[in-house]
Design an enzyme around this catalytic site. Structure first.
Site, PDB file in Angstrom:
ATOM      1  N   ARG A   1      -8.946  10.877  -7.106  1.00  0.00           N
ATOM      2  CA  ARG A   1     -10.103  10.082  -6.682  1.00  0.00           C
ATOM      3  C   ARG A   1     -11.312  10.957  -6.421  1.00  0.00           C
ATOM      4  NH1 ARG A   1      -8.320   7.214  -1.238  1.00  0.00           N
ATOM      5  NH2 ARG A   1     -10.487   7.349  -0.612  1.00  0.00           N
TER       6      ARG A   1
ATOM      7  N   GLU B   1      -0.873   4.532  -7.981  1.00  0.00           N
ATOM      8  CA  GLU B   1      -0.551   5.484  -6.920  1.00  0.00           C
ATOM      9  C   GLU B   1       0.728   6.217  -7.331  1.00  0.00           C
ATOM     10  OE1 GLU B   1      -2.648   5.650  -4.374  1.00  0.00           O
ATOM     11  OE2 GLU B   1      -1.554   6.388  -2.623  1.00  0.00           O
TER      12      GLU B   1
ATOM     13  N   LYS C   1       0.874  -1.180   0.000  1.00  0.00           N
ATOM     14  CA  LYS C   1       0.000   0.000   0.000  1.00  0.00           C
ATOM     15  C   LYS C   1       0.909   1.226   0.000  1.00  0.00           C
ATOM     16  CE  LYS C   1      -4.010   2.091   2.218  1.00  0.00           C
ATOM     17  NZ  LYS C   1      -3.615   3.474   2.068  1.00  0.00           N
TER      18      LYS C   1
ATOM     19  N   PHE D   1      -2.049  -0.360 -10.222  1.00  0.00           N
ATOM     20  CA  PHE D   1      -2.650  -1.528  -9.574  1.00  0.00           C
ATOM     21  C   PHE D   1      -3.926  -2.012 -10.238  1.00  0.00           C
ATOM     22  CE2 PHE D   1      -3.751   2.190  -6.859  1.00  0.00           C
ATOM     23  CZ  PHE D   1      -5.136   2.188  -6.999  1.00  0.00           C
TER      24      PHE D   1
ATOM     25  N   ARG E   1     -17.268   0.495  -1.425  1.00  0.00           N
ATOM     26  CA  ARG E   1     -16.288   0.118  -0.414  1.00  0.00           C
ATOM     27  C   ARG E   1     -16.723  -1.224   0.144  1.00  0.00           C
ATOM     28  NH1 ARG E   1     -12.943   3.083   2.643  1.00  0.00           N
ATOM     29  NH2 ARG E   1     -13.915   5.090   2.290  1.00  0.00           N
TER      30      ARG E   1
ATOM     31  N   ARG F   1      -3.620   8.773  -5.391  1.00  0.00           N
ATOM     32  CA  ARG F   1      -4.211   7.867  -6.375  1.00  0.00           C
ATOM     33  C   ARG F   1      -4.585   8.633  -7.632  1.00  0.00           C
ATOM     34  NH1 ARG F   1      -8.948   3.749  -4.652  1.00  0.00           N
ATOM     35  NH2 ARG F   1      -9.266   2.647  -6.609  1.00  0.00           N
TER      36      ARG F   1
HETATM   37  P1  AMP Z   1      -7.158   4.996   2.339  1.00  0.00           P
HETATM   38  O1  AMP Z   1      -6.870   6.281   1.638  1.00  0.00           O
HETATM   39  O2  AMP Z   1      -6.454   4.838   3.640  1.00  0.00           O
HETATM   40  O3  AMP Z   1      -8.643   4.697   2.415  1.00  0.00           O
HETATM   41  O4  AMP Z   1      -6.554   3.815   1.419  1.00  0.00           O
HETATM   42  C1  AMP Z   1      -6.971   3.590   0.119  1.00  0.00           C
HETATM   43  C2  AMP Z   1      -5.993   4.216  -0.852  1.00  0.00           C
HETATM   44  O5  AMP Z   1      -4.748   3.526  -0.832  1.00  0.00           O
HETATM   45  C3  AMP Z   1      -6.398   4.097  -2.296  1.00  0.00           C
HETATM   46  O6  AMP Z   1      -7.365   5.034  -2.646  1.00  0.00           O
HETATM   47  C4  AMP Z   1      -5.060   4.342  -3.009  1.00  0.00           C
HETATM   48  O7  AMP Z   1      -4.854   5.733  -3.126  1.00  0.00           O
HETATM   49  C5  AMP Z   1      -4.031   3.850  -2.021  1.00  0.00           C
HETATM   50  N1  AMP Z   1      -3.268   2.673  -2.471  1.00  0.00           N
HETATM   51  C6  AMP Z   1      -1.940   2.510  -2.288  1.00  0.00           C
HETATM   52  N2  AMP Z   1      -1.526   1.341  -2.755  1.00  0.00           N
HETATM   53  C7  AMP Z   1      -2.601   0.712  -3.287  1.00  0.00           C
HETATM   54  C8  AMP Z   1      -2.803  -0.547  -3.921  1.00  0.00           C
HETATM   55  N3  AMP Z   1      -1.808  -1.418  -4.088  1.00  0.00           N
HETATM   56  N4  AMP Z   1      -4.073  -0.845  -4.332  1.00  0.00           N
HETATM   57  C9  AMP Z   1      -5.084   0.010  -4.143  1.00  0.00           C
HETATM   58  N5  AMP Z   1      -4.952   1.210  -3.546  1.00  0.00           N
HETATM   59  C10 AMP Z   1      -3.717   1.562  -3.114  1.00  0.00           C
END
Ligand code: AMP
Length: 583
Positions: free
Chosen positions: A272, A302, A252, A342, A417, A257
């Site tokens: 996003r 990303e 991650k 990804f 989600r 994104r």
């Molecule tokens: P969060 O912002 O904490 O809800 O985490 C989701 C975000 O992680 C996604 O919207 C992407 O921007 C980011 N992300 C980073 N690495 C990945 C990955 N391998 N697959 C999907 N999302 C990723």
């Protein structure tokens, strides 16, 4: 068609806070409309002329609008400034003054049509250059001259970008399915919206060809797709359990994104939140164009900043230099970025969203010649907790935030989600519960050292079933002096005289805000709360869920819209897990 018919519907919408009633007002109206006006009215009901992702905005300054209103109604500057202090809403002021003026003379023989409003709004939108201020005032005044008070209210709100009749996208989708289909068609209509991000287009397609045409809508280059989102779980064994013992694990990455729309020679990058980010990552856009072997493709990845000397990944703060509006050339040079792809959502004419994760991943790797700047996310199939922990440690050692676990058989669910993707971050290990992305809905005036500033904020999570924001905590910790001093600048443009219709709260802050700004918060625990409204009555009768000892992490999530914040369901899930772990 007369604009007064449209304004009357907006007025009725504003008179209710019930989502059901709003949907029924709209559906009754939508049924009477031809496809083209329907499309435009859908945009107008959200205060726009185009879909959300369209970059250009009407955005007239309040001052300019007030000058036009003063001019048309023959009001002096002093009276205007008194009214402004009292009302703070150019729409309300226009309504009052046009009403007074109409009382004196019943001259307005000509009535305003929807076409004239659309034409003049377009002229305002397209005005640029030296005389643009004068031009905008001229086009606005032309409309106000023929407006009745209610029309004037909405015209002024639309041009200043404060429509706020309360009908969100979900309510409009409810209304559309009611007007042109049945309840059972709602998921197909919502999917069409999720893959096009264009409510007006969905409405027009429905009105022209019914639900069957909407079912045939496909992902297309230049229509951003609502992103798929991940749920969270607090440990790797729980993730594996949930995924049925096996999952694809990816790093991650801690960046921004982007969704890239590639069409032969042109590339557009969207955030996003559907903002056009092409000018923020021109190097990535160009490299994607060069490396893509398909004629057309939509991919997600990303963007991460890297150390120019060592090539190692830098934390999120570094890539935020690429979010600026100005000085991009310098930022591109100083903060080199790589994209880790990804997902692939379109490949030539194939809509990839309906294929499994495994098939998409393989198509993604076949579609690009990788380079130093354009890479795939690190991925491994994991079927034991030990392998998962090892992969997680590897991710952290590479400066990633944690891991993303993906169900290998799952399709790409645009805009949803769920547990098909599960995130697990480093900070989940460090606090009793993990971080929350909460929306500011109110503020309390500070006392003592914080007198004259906002001292604490009322924070909420999103109830995506009801379309409401429900409170989870009062947040007063984790703010440094500079952040506190900057709060009015960040929040005051979203001030609301009363509690916004989309906010469900029992706690009464000193001021209310339209839910807009998202802050990252950590907390010691989730507990039952007699005062907070998140999950009210779900876990226990007469109690909601609240966060204990919440603290701001310092991270403003300006990459997230309010509807992308933590949801009520996530809080319930986390509460249950926390209690399971304690017992
Ligand atoms: P969060 O912002 O904490 O809800 O985490 C989701 C975000 O992680 C996604 O919207 C992407 O921007 C980011 N992300 C980073 N690495 C990945 C990955 N391998 N697959 C999907 N999302 C990723």
């Amino acid at each position: 068609m007369l604009f007064s018919e449209v304004a009357d519907v907006f007025n009725r919408l504003e008179g209710t806070s019930s989502r059901l009633e709003m949907a029924s007002i709209l559906s009754e109206f939508f049924r009477t409309l031809d496809p083209e006006p329907l499309r435009n009215i859908v945009y107008l009901s959200q205060g726009k002329l185009h879909p959300d992702f369209y970059a250009q905005e009407l955005g007239m300054a309040d001052k300019l609008v007030l000058r036009s209103v003063a001019f048309v109604s023959g009001t002096s500057e002093d009276s205007m400034s008194d009214l402004w202090k009292k009302e703070g809403d150019p729409g309300k002021i226009a309504e009052i003054l046009i009403k007074n003026k109409k009382g004196q003379m019943s001259l307005f023989a000509e009535e305003l049509t929807l076409d004239t409003v659309l034409k003049n709004l377009t002229l305002i939108e397209n005005s640029s250059g030296r005389d643009s201020q004068d031009d905008k005032m001229k086009y606005l005044s032309q409309m106000l001259r023929y407006s009745n008070p209610i029309e004037a209210r909405y015209i002024c709100r639309i041009v200043t970008g404060r429509m706020r009749v309360g009908a969100g996208s979900m309510t409009i989708l409810d209304a559309l399915s009611d007007a042109f289909g049945t309840k059972d068609d709602r998921p197909d209509i919502e999917r069409a919206f999720n893959i096009t991000c264009d409510l007006g287009l969905v409405a027009e397609t429905l009105a022209k060809g019914g639900v069957d045409s909407v079912k045939e809508m496909k992902v297309t280059v230049a229509n951003p797709i609502k992103v798929m989102l991940a749920e969270r779980l607090p440990s790797i064994p729980l993730i594996l359990d949930r995924m049925g013992g096996i999952c694809a694990m990816e790093f991650k990455y801690d960046g921004i994104r982007v969704q890239a729309h590639i069409d032969k020679d042109s590339v557009k990058l969207y955030s996003r939140r559907l903002e056009d980010m092409t000018s923020n990552f021109p190097d990535i856009a160009e490299e994607l164009r060069k490396r893509c072997k398909a004629e057309k493709a939509i991919i997600e990845g990303e963007c991460v900043a890297v150390d120019p000397k060592t090539g190692s990944m830098l934390p999120f703060q570094a890539v935020t230099h690429r979010r600026k509006k100005h000085g991009m050339d310098k930022a591109v040079e100083e903060y080199p970025v790589k994209i880790f792809m990804f997902d692939i959502l379109l490949s030539d004419d194939t809509d990839m969203t309906v294929f499994s994760f495994e098939e998409r991943r393989s198509k993604l790797s076949d579609t690009f010649d990788l380079s130093d700047k354009v890479q795939l996310t690190e991925m491994e199939v994991v079927d034991t907790p030990e392998k998962g922990e090892e992969f997680f440690s590897k991710a952290l050692s590479m400066k990633c935030e944690g891991i993303m676990a993906k169900d290998p058989g799952s399709i790409y669910r645009a805009g949803s989600r769920g547990f098909l993707w599960i995130k697990y971050k480093k900070d989940y290990e460090e606090s009793l519960t993990d971080s929350f992305d909460l929306v500011v809905v109110g503020a309390f005036h500070g006392r003592g050292k914080r007198a004259g500033k906002y001292g604490a904020l009322l924070m909420a999570v999103f109830d995506d079933e009801m379309g409401k924001y429900r409170t989870v905590c009062k947040l007063g910790t984790g703010f440094d002096d500079a952040f506190l001093a900057g709060l009015p600048d960040m929040l005051d443009e979203y001030l609301s005289k009363d509690r916004p219709g989309t906010v469900d709260a029992q706690m009464m802050p000193d001021v209310w805000f339209l839910p807009t700004v998202v802050l990252e918060v950590v907390a010691a625990e989730i507990s039952l709360s007699p005062i907070h409204t998140a999950a009210l009555g779900i876990v226990k009768e007469d109690a909601g869920l609240g966060l204990r000892f919440p603290r701001f992490t310092g991270r403003v999530r300006d990459d997230k819209g309010p509807e992308e914040c933590t949801t009520v369901n996530e809080v319930i899930e986390m509460y249950e897990l926390q209690n399971r772990e304690k017992n």
